[in-house]
Structures are given as structure tokens and as C-alpha cells.
Scaffold this motif. Structure first.
Motif, PDB file in Angstrom:
ATOM      1  N   PHE A   1      38.841 -39.887 -21.663  1.00  0.00           N
ATOM      2  CA  PHE A   1      39.875 -39.678 -20.647  1.00  0.00           C
ATOM      3  C   PHE A   1      40.133 -38.181 -20.436  1.00  0.00           C
ATOM      4  N   LEU A   2      40.185 -37.442 -21.541  1.00  0.00           N
ATOM      5  CA  LEU A   2      40.381 -35.993 -21.435  1.00  0.00           C
ATOM      6  C   LEU A   2      39.230 -35.344 -20.678  1.00  0.00           C
ATOM      7  N   ASP A   3      38.001 -35.723 -20.976  1.00  0.00           N
ATOM      8  CA  ASP A   3      36.849 -35.126 -20.298  1.00  0.00           C
ATOM      9  C   ASP A   3      36.852 -35.430 -18.804  1.00  0.00           C
ATOM     10  N   ILE A   4      37.285 -36.637 -18.425  1.00  0.00           N
ATOM     11  CA  ILE A   4      37.400 -36.977 -16.999  1.00  0.00           C
ATOM     12  C   ILE A   4      38.435 -36.077 -16.328  1.00  0.00           C
ATOM     13  N   CYS A   5      39.588 -35.902 -16.982  1.00  0.00           N
ATOM     14  CA  CYS A   5      40.641 -35.037 -16.428  1.00  0.00           C
ATOM     15  C   CYS A   5      40.167 -33.589 -16.356  1.00  0.00           C
ATOM     16  N   TYR A   6      39.510 -33.134 -17.421  1.00  0.00           N
ATOM     17  CA  TYR A   6      39.093 -31.730 -17.514  1.00  0.00           C
ATOM     18  C   TYR A   6      38.111 -31.357 -16.399  1.00  0.00           C
ATOM     19  N   VAL A   7      37.091 -32.182 -16.219  1.00  0.00           N
ATOM     20  CA  VAL A   7      36.080 -31.878 -15.205  1.00  0.00           C
ATOM     21  C   VAL A   7      36.637 -32.101 -13.801  1.00  0.00           C
ATOM     22  N   SER A   8      37.627 -32.989 -13.666  1.00  0.00           N
ATOM     23  CA  SER A   8      38.227 -33.245 -12.350  1.00  0.00           C
ATOM     24  C   SER A   8      39.111 -32.094 -11.875  1.00  0.00           C
ATOM     25  N   ALA A   9      39.517 -31.231 -12.784  1.00  0.00           N
ATOM     26  CA  ALA A   9      40.346 -30.088 -12.404  1.00  0.00           C
ATOM     27  C   ALA A   9      39.558 -29.013 -11.670  1.00  0.00           C
ATOM     28  N   THR A  10      38.232 -29.014 -11.822  1.00  0.00           N
ATOM     29  CA  THR A  10      37.417 -27.954 -11.225  1.00  0.00           C
ATOM     30  C   THR A  10      36.306 -28.466 -10.316  1.00  0.00           C
ATOM     31  N   LEU A  11      35.579 -29.486 -10.756  1.00  0.00           N
ATOM     32  CA  LEU A  11      34.337 -29.865 -10.070  1.00  0.00           C
ATOM     33  C   LEU A  11      34.530 -30.366  -8.641  1.00  0.00           C
ATOM     34  N   PRO A  12      35.480 -31.275  -8.341  1.00  0.00           N
ATOM     35  CA  PRO A  12      35.623 -31.747  -6.954  1.00  0.00           C
ATOM     36  C   PRO A  12      35.884 -30.617  -5.964  1.00  0.00           C
ATOM     37  N   ARG A  13      36.798 -29.705  -6.327  1.00  0.00           N
ATOM     38  CA  ARG A  13      37.097 -28.578  -5.445  1.00  0.00           C
ATOM     39  C   ARG A  13      35.881 -27.659  -5.310  1.00  0.00           C
ATOM     40  N   MET A  14      35.174 -27.457  -6.413  1.00  0.00           N
ATOM     41  CA  MET A  14      33.998 -26.610  -6.393  1.00  0.00           C
ATOM     42  C   MET A  14      32.919 -27.167  -5.462  1.00  0.00           C
ATOM     43  N   LEU A  15      32.679 -28.475  -5.550  1.00  0.00           N
ATOM     44  CA  LEU A  15      31.677 -29.115  -4.694  1.00  0.00           C
ATOM     45  C   LEU A  15      32.101 -29.073  -3.226  1.00  0.00           C
ATOM     46  N   LEU A  16      33.407 -29.250  -2.979  1.00  0.00           N
ATOM     47  CA  LEU A  16      33.912 -29.169  -1.614  1.00  0.00           C
ATOM     48  C   LEU A  16      33.701 -27.774  -1.032  1.00  0.00           C
ATOM     49  N   ASN A  17      33.995 -26.754  -1.827  1.00  0.00           N
ATOM     50  CA  ASN A  17      33.814 -25.378  -1.373  1.00  0.00           C
ATOM     51  C   ASN A  17      32.345 -25.076  -1.078  1.00  0.00           C
ATOM     52  N   LEU A  18      31.458 -25.533  -1.951  1.00  0.00           N
ATOM     53  CA  LEU A  18      30.034 -25.278  -1.757  1.00  0.00           C
ATOM     54  C   LEU A  18      29.479 -26.058  -0.573  1.00  0.00           C
ATOM     55  N   GLY A  19      30.002 -27.253  -0.359  1.00  0.00           N
ATOM     56  CA  GLY A  19      29.487 -28.105   0.720  1.00  0.00           C
ATOM     57  C   GLY A  19      29.971 -27.703   2.096  1.00  0.00           C
ATOM     58  N   THR A  20      31.238 -27.325   2.210  1.00  0.00           N
ATOM     59  CA  THR A  20      31.817 -27.014   3.520  1.00  0.00           C
ATOM     60  C   THR A  20      31.865 -25.516   3.806  1.00  0.00           C
ATOM     61  N   GLN A  21      31.642 -24.697   2.752  1.00  0.00           N
ATOM     62  CA  GLN A  21      31.748 -23.231   2.878  1.00  0.00           C
ATOM     63  C   GLN A  21      33.158 -22.772   3.267  1.00  0.00           C
ATOM     64  N   ARG A  22      34.138 -23.668   3.164  1.00  0.00           N
ATOM     65  CA  ARG A  22      35.543 -23.303   3.370  1.00  0.00           C
ATOM     66  C   ARG A  22      36.155 -23.043   2.002  1.00  0.00           C
ATOM     67  N   ARG A  23      36.232 -21.801   1.623  1.00  0.00           N
ATOM     68  CA  ARG A  23      36.543 -21.456   0.244  1.00  0.00           C
ATOM     69  C   ARG A  23      37.938 -20.879   0.082  1.00  0.00           C
ATOM     70  N   ARG A  24      38.880 -21.377   0.844  1.00  0.00           N
ATOM     71  CA  ARG A  24      40.252 -20.904   0.732  1.00  0.00           C
ATOM     72  C   ARG A  24      41.077 -21.846  -0.132  1.00  0.00           C
ATOM     73  N   ILE A  25      42.022 -21.247  -0.861  1.00  0.00           N
ATOM     74  CA  ILE A  25      42.936 -22.041  -1.682  1.00  0.00           C
ATOM     75  C   ILE A  25      44.289 -21.334  -1.670  1.00  0.00           C
ATOM     76  N   SER A  26      45.358 -22.100  -1.601  1.00  0.00           N
ATOM     77  CA  SER A  26      46.695 -21.516  -1.581  1.00  0.00           C
ATOM     78  C   SER A  26      47.067 -20.988  -2.964  1.00  0.00           C
ATOM     79  N   SER A  27      48.081 -20.155  -3.017  1.00  0.00           N
ATOM     80  CA  SER A  27      48.546 -19.628  -4.302  1.00  0.00           C
ATOM     81  C   SER A  27      49.044 -20.743  -5.212  1.00  0.00           C
TER      82      SER A  27
END
Length: 216
Positions: free
Chosen positions: A1-27
């Protein structure tokens, strides 16, 4: 469960940024991501130490294992691993984002992590850097030393076993845990405890992938 949470904190956003090239994030989004990465990373470190202790008891004191590692103790160890770092991680994130940022606010990293965020600050970051080292010692070095202590006892027991088959059997129960320990703590120690003068953005990115994605 921890590993699912840990990787979910970074990987989905990372893949979205790489796929759409929209690399903005709010503060707020950046601070939230950083807080969760720190929290899950600290929990991972403590749980790896707890797992090493569990293996130590199972191998070095097998007859006492059901008594020492009873259900109540297991619940306490897991709960402590999850909760002990929450105040420190929230406070650390708040302190980082309380700094003045003069722009350009471009993070040279895959996700919001402390070192690349501190590079963007235009104020004095000495206190923040010292806090990074202090927290790294508490949540990285101390658990790592506990793991080394547990495995030194385990190895001494393995070497005393009469047959190579018994040694291989005992070692096989620890091999996967040892691999994760080496990957996680090795990359985290290099990332957070080496001098700033030797920091390389490219190296930091690779190391961060080891302890946030590859390990889980």
C-alpha cells in the motif's frame, strides 16, 4: 500500500507532463506533491528498518518470534512508521515554501523536490539546508544504521549454519529486502547528504528516480 501511494505521488504527474508537454504546476500543487513525497519516503525508510528488525528476530531468535513480533507490536511498529514523520514533513514543506521566490520559477527536475526548489529561492536558504541534513540524518542515516546492525547479526548467524543449503535458504529470505535497501538508501544518501558544491542536476534526476519510482 505504501509503495502504491509513494509512486502515485510522482509518476502520474510525470507521465502527464511528458505526454502533453504541459509542464506547469501551481505553488499549492507543488507543495502538496513535495509533502507527500517526503512523507512516503520517510515512511518507506522506517518500514525498511522495521522489516530488517523482523528478519533479525525471525532468524536470530526463531523460538521467541511469535512472542516478540505479536500482532500488537506489528500494529504499533507500522503505525509509528506512518505517523512519526508527519509533523516534520509538513513543517519542512512549509518552511521551504515560505521562502521568497523572485523567478524564473522553472524547476529542473521531474517533480517538486527540495534541492531544485531551494535553488529557485532568492533569500537565505542556510536554515533550510541545515534542516534538510538534520531530517536526512533522522529518517535516512538512523534507519540505515539500524538495518546494518540487524544484518550484521543475521550474517553472523548465517555463517554459523552447518550446510550451504541452509545458508542459501536464509539468505534468499533477505535478498529482495537487501536489494531495496541498497537502491533506496544508496540513492537517498547521495542525493541529500553530499556537499552542495558537487550537486549535478542530471545526477539528481537519476537518483530521484531510484528512490521514488524504481524502489516501489
Amino acid at each position: 500500500f505504501l509503495d502504491i501511494c509513494y509512486v502515485s505521488a510522482t509518476l502520474p504527474r510525470m507521465l502527464l507532463n511528458l505526454g502533453t508537454q504541459r509542464r506547469r504546476i501551481s505553488s499549492v500543487g507543488c507543495a502538496t506533491q513535495m509533502c507527500f513525497v517526503l512523507l512516503f519516503g520517510g515512511t518507506e525508510s522506517l518500514l525498511l528498518a522495521v522489516m530488517a528488525y523482523d528478519r533479525y528476530v525471525a532468524i536470530c531468535n526463531p523460538l521467541h518470534y511469535p512472542l516478540v513480533m505479536n500482532h500488537r507490536v506489528c500494529i504499533q511498529l507500522v503505525t509509528g512508521s506512518w505517523t512519526i514523520g508527519i509533523p516534520a514533513r509538513i513543517g519542512q514543506t512549509y518552511q521551504v515554501f515560505s521562502l521568497p521566490f523572485c523567478g524564473p520559477n522553472q524547476i529542473h527536475h521531474f517533480f517538486c523536490n527540495i534541492p531544485p526548489i531551494l535553488k529557485l529561492a532568492c533569500g537565505d536558504t542556510f536554515v533550510n539546508e541545515m534542516l534538510v541534513y538534520t531530517v536526512a540524518v533522522l529518517f535516512v542515516i538512523v534507519p540505515f544504521l539500524l538495518i546494518l546492525g540487524s544484518y550484521s547479526k543475521i550474517i553472523s548467524i548465517i555463517l554459523k549454519l552447518p550446510s550451504a543449503t541452509s545458508q542459501a535458504k536464509v539468505f534468499s529470505t533477505c535478498s529482495s529486502h537487501l536489494m531495496v535497501v541498497v537502491l533506496f538508501f544508496g540513492s537517498a544518501i547521495i542525493m541529500y547528504l553530499r556537499p552542495n558544491t558537487r550537486h549535478s542536476e542530471g545526477t539528481d534526476k537519476v537518483l530521484s528516480l531510484f528512490y521514488t519510482i524504481l524502489t516501489p
